[in-house]
Design a protein around this motif. Structure first.
Motif, PDB file in Angstrom:
ATOM      1  N   THR A  49       0.926  -1.136   0.128  1.00  0.00           N
ATOM      2  CA  THR A  49       0.045  -0.045   0.091  1.00  0.00           C
ATOM      3  C   THR A  49       0.864   1.196   0.047  1.00  0.00           C
ATOM      4  OG1 THR A  49      -1.642  -1.157   1.226  1.00  0.00           O
ATOM      5  CG2 THR A  49      -1.765   1.092   1.278  1.00  0.00           C
ATOM      6  N   HIS A  98      -2.974   0.746  -4.112  1.00  0.00           N
ATOM      7  CA  HIS A  98      -4.074   1.969  -3.691  1.00  0.00           C
ATOM      8  C   HIS A  98      -4.854   1.444  -2.638  1.00  0.00           C
ATOM      9  CE1 HIS A  98      -7.023   4.984  -3.203  1.00  0.00           C
ATOM     10  NE2 HIS A  98      -6.231   5.956  -3.792  1.00  0.00           N
ATOM     11  N   HIS A  99      -4.616   2.012  -1.421  1.00  0.00           N
ATOM     12  CA  HIS A  99      -5.377   1.126  -0.174  1.00  0.00           C
ATOM     13  C   HIS A  99      -7.042   0.881  -0.731  1.00  0.00           C
ATOM     14  CE1 HIS A  99      -6.220   0.415   3.830  1.00  0.00           C
ATOM     15  NE2 HIS A  99      -7.397   1.005   3.838  1.00  0.00           N
ATOM     16  N   LEU A 100      -7.637   2.073  -1.186  1.00  0.00           N
ATOM     17  CA  LEU A 100      -9.018   1.734  -1.531  1.00  0.00           C
ATOM     18  C   LEU A 100      -9.249   0.788  -2.605  1.00  0.00           C
ATOM     19  CD1 LEU A 100     -10.463   5.528  -1.143  1.00  0.00           C
ATOM     20  CD2 LEU A 100     -10.539   3.411   0.703  1.00  0.00           C
ATOM     21  N   ARG A 101      -8.278   0.645  -3.548  1.00  0.00           N
ATOM     22  CA  ARG A 101      -8.523  -0.319  -4.410  1.00  0.00           C
ATOM     23  C   ARG A 101      -8.235  -1.750  -4.045  1.00  0.00           C
ATOM     24  NH1 ARG A 101      -5.852   0.986 -10.453  1.00  0.00           N
ATOM     25  NH2 ARG A 101      -6.610   3.166 -10.672  1.00  0.00           N
ATOM     26  N   HIS A 160     -12.563   7.620   3.783  1.00  0.00           N
ATOM     27  CA  HIS A 160     -13.252   7.783   2.444  1.00  0.00           C
ATOM     28  C   HIS A 160     -14.675   7.243   2.383  1.00  0.00           C
ATOM     29  CE1 HIS A 160      -9.090   7.938   2.070  1.00  0.00           C
ATOM     30  NE2 HIS A 160      -9.219   8.824   1.057  1.00  0.00           N
ATOM     31  N   HIS A 169     -16.999   6.516  -1.013  1.00  0.00           N
ATOM     32  CA  HIS A 169     -17.079   6.581  -2.562  1.00  0.00           C
ATOM     33  C   HIS A 169     -18.279   5.732  -2.909  1.00  0.00           C
ATOM     34  CE1 HIS A 169     -12.982   8.173  -2.356  1.00  0.00           C
ATOM     35  NE2 HIS A 169     -13.219   8.536  -3.639  1.00  0.00           N
ATOM     36  N   LYS A 211     -18.557  11.158  -4.299  1.00  0.00           N
ATOM     37  CA  LYS A 211     -17.514  10.750  -3.042  1.00  0.00           C
ATOM     38  C   LYS A 211     -17.941  11.684  -2.212  1.00  0.00           C
ATOM     39  CE  LYS A 211     -13.616  13.508  -4.504  1.00  0.00           C
ATOM     40  NZ  LYS A 211     -13.489  13.778  -5.978  1.00  0.00           N
ATOM     41  N   GLN A 220      -5.157  -7.276  -4.943  1.00  0.00           N
ATOM     42  CA  GLN A 220      -5.364  -6.014  -5.938  1.00  0.00           C
ATOM     43  C   GLN A 220      -3.897  -5.942  -6.642  1.00  0.00           C
ATOM     44  OE1 GLN A 220      -8.022  -4.521  -7.068  1.00  0.00           O
ATOM     45  NE2 GLN A 220      -6.633  -3.013  -8.390  1.00  0.00           N
ATOM     46  N   ILE A 267      -8.657   7.427  -6.237  1.00  0.00           N
ATOM     47  CA  ILE A 267      -8.586   6.223  -6.298  1.00  0.00           C
ATOM     48  C   ILE A 267      -8.579   5.715  -7.855  1.00  0.00           C
ATOM     49  CG2 ILE A 267     -11.252   6.264  -6.558  1.00  0.00           C
ATOM     50  CD1 ILE A 267     -11.267   3.422  -5.120  1.00  0.00           C
ATOM     51  N   ASP A 268      -9.048   6.840  -8.635  1.00  0.00           N
ATOM     52  CA  ASP A 268      -9.052   6.487 -10.204  1.00  0.00           C
ATOM     53  C   ASP A 268      -7.510   7.116 -10.729  1.00  0.00           C
ATOM     54  OD1 ASP A 268      -9.127   9.271  -9.753  1.00  0.00           O
ATOM     55  OD2 ASP A 268     -10.814   9.521 -11.577  1.00  0.00           O
TER      56      ASP A 268
END
Ligand code: KG4
Ligand code: ZN
Length: 338
Positions: free
Chosen positions: A79, A110-113, A138, A140, A155, A309, A332-333
């Protein structure tokens, strides 16, 4: 393909070995949560120090539980964003050192991915799907077009859902993290005892706002204290949790309709919430769309989701070199650029 995942973005030092993005061979977590409870929230300095102390042992343990040595590992996923910078740097630097010493590819995640990928663990879920990602930092709604192709639909404009629950829990005098305490207490409360107005975000139908709800619950507590009125904390916690979940699902439901979603997914620490899990099941039943919910043990921060991931990022060609840095914020994108 076996990926070693390393996660240290907040207060969990974690390492895991996952095969082909789905099969969990080991999943080791050391948490400094108990120490932070004393202060009612994560103390970044303490978290970083604990990561530095634990990381080497946690990684060794993850390899050993997977019956592996570093030679059996195909790539090291770590991460690199977003999170507490001092915490992230410990994991990133450890991973860089290990990758260099063992001559293995280094894959930034990415942590959220990673949270989204917790739904691939021990499951056959495949994109495309709509995902509600709700954590401490977060909130989203994203369209996961492919494993590494993510489109942000909505978001939060201010607080995250988890942050609002944590702050509300703190104001109610509950143990940190408030989200967990509120969920526990909600088994005893009446969810219609207090009413909270749902916030409106004027120029977006999919964006969230939780700061107003948080202020409303804090004001309720202060007003009662000033008037010497005793509040039933279980009722307040349950009503507040209902308001947060209703807000989350209102927009998710709209997005599901407008995007013609066939699959809905939830992810992130708040996806452990019993009310959210119950209501999203009802929503999907009503809409006749399929639902994927991570196992409870994969909802909070862990490294199995990072290894998962990492597998998909690596297959997509994402590899970093020794100059990899950590970032406190990162959309995140946005794809990793060396
Ligand atoms: O994903 P996570 O473990 O860490 C971050 O990436 O932020 O999420 C932590 C958040 C905290 O706000 C915590 O209160 C919340 O997830 N949380 C919950 C529950 N379990 C964890 N919120 C509501 N109900 C739960 N059962
Ligand atoms: Zn997280």
């Amino acid at each position: 393909m076996k990926i070693l995942g390393i996660e240290s973005s907040c207060d969990e030092t974690a390492a895991a070995v996952v095969e082909d993005g789905r099969k969990v061979l080991s999943n080791v977590i050391a948490s400094s949560l108990e120490e932070h409870k004393l202060y009612g929230g994560v103390v970044p300095e303490i978290a970083s120090r604990r990561h530095a102390e634990s990381i080497s042992g946690v990684v060794s343990e993850a390899l050993s539980q997977a019956n592996c040595t570093i030679d059996d590992i195909d790539a090291i996923a770590v991460t690199y964003a977003p999170g507490l910078i001092g915490s992230l740097l410990v994991g990133v630097n450890f991973a860089k050192g290990l990758a260099l010493a063992s001559d293995k590819p280094l894959v930034p995640v990415h942590h959220l991915r990673g949270h989204i990928a917790s739904n691939y663990l021990e499951s056959s879920l495949e994109p495309e799907f709509l995902c509600l990602v709700v954590s401490g930092g977060h909130s989203h709604i994203v369209n996961v077009k492919d494993y590494t192709e993510i489109e942000i639909i909505g978001k939060t404009r201010d607080d995250a859902a988890g942050e609002a629950l944590d702050k509300a829990g703190r104001a109610m005098g509950l143990a940190y993290p408030g989200g967990v305490s509120i969920d526990k207490l909600s088994k005893e409360g009446n969810e219609n005892a207090f009413e909270f107005t749902h916030p409106r975000v004027s120029d977006s139908v999919y964006d969230y706002s939780f700061s107003g709800l948080k202020t409303a619950v804090i004001n309720t507590i202060h007003n009662a204290a000033q008037k010497n009125i005793e509040i039933n904390t279980a009722d307040l916690a349950t009503s507040f949790q209902k308001a947060v979940v209703d807000c989350l699902l209102e927009k998710l439901s709209l997005a599901a309709d407008n995007y013609g979603a066939k699959k809905l997914v939830i992810a992130g620490g708040v996806s452990a919430n019993s009310k959210l899990r119950q209501e999203v099941k009802k929503l999907c039943n009503k809409k006749k769309i399929s639902l994927s919910i991570p196992e409870l043990k994969y909802c909070g921060d862990n490294a199995a989701m990072i290894a998962s991931q990492g597998y998909f990022e690596y297959k997509n060609g994402t590899v970093a070199n020794e100059s990899l840095n950590a970032y406190a914020t990162m959309a995140i994108d946005s794809d990793y650029k060396a």
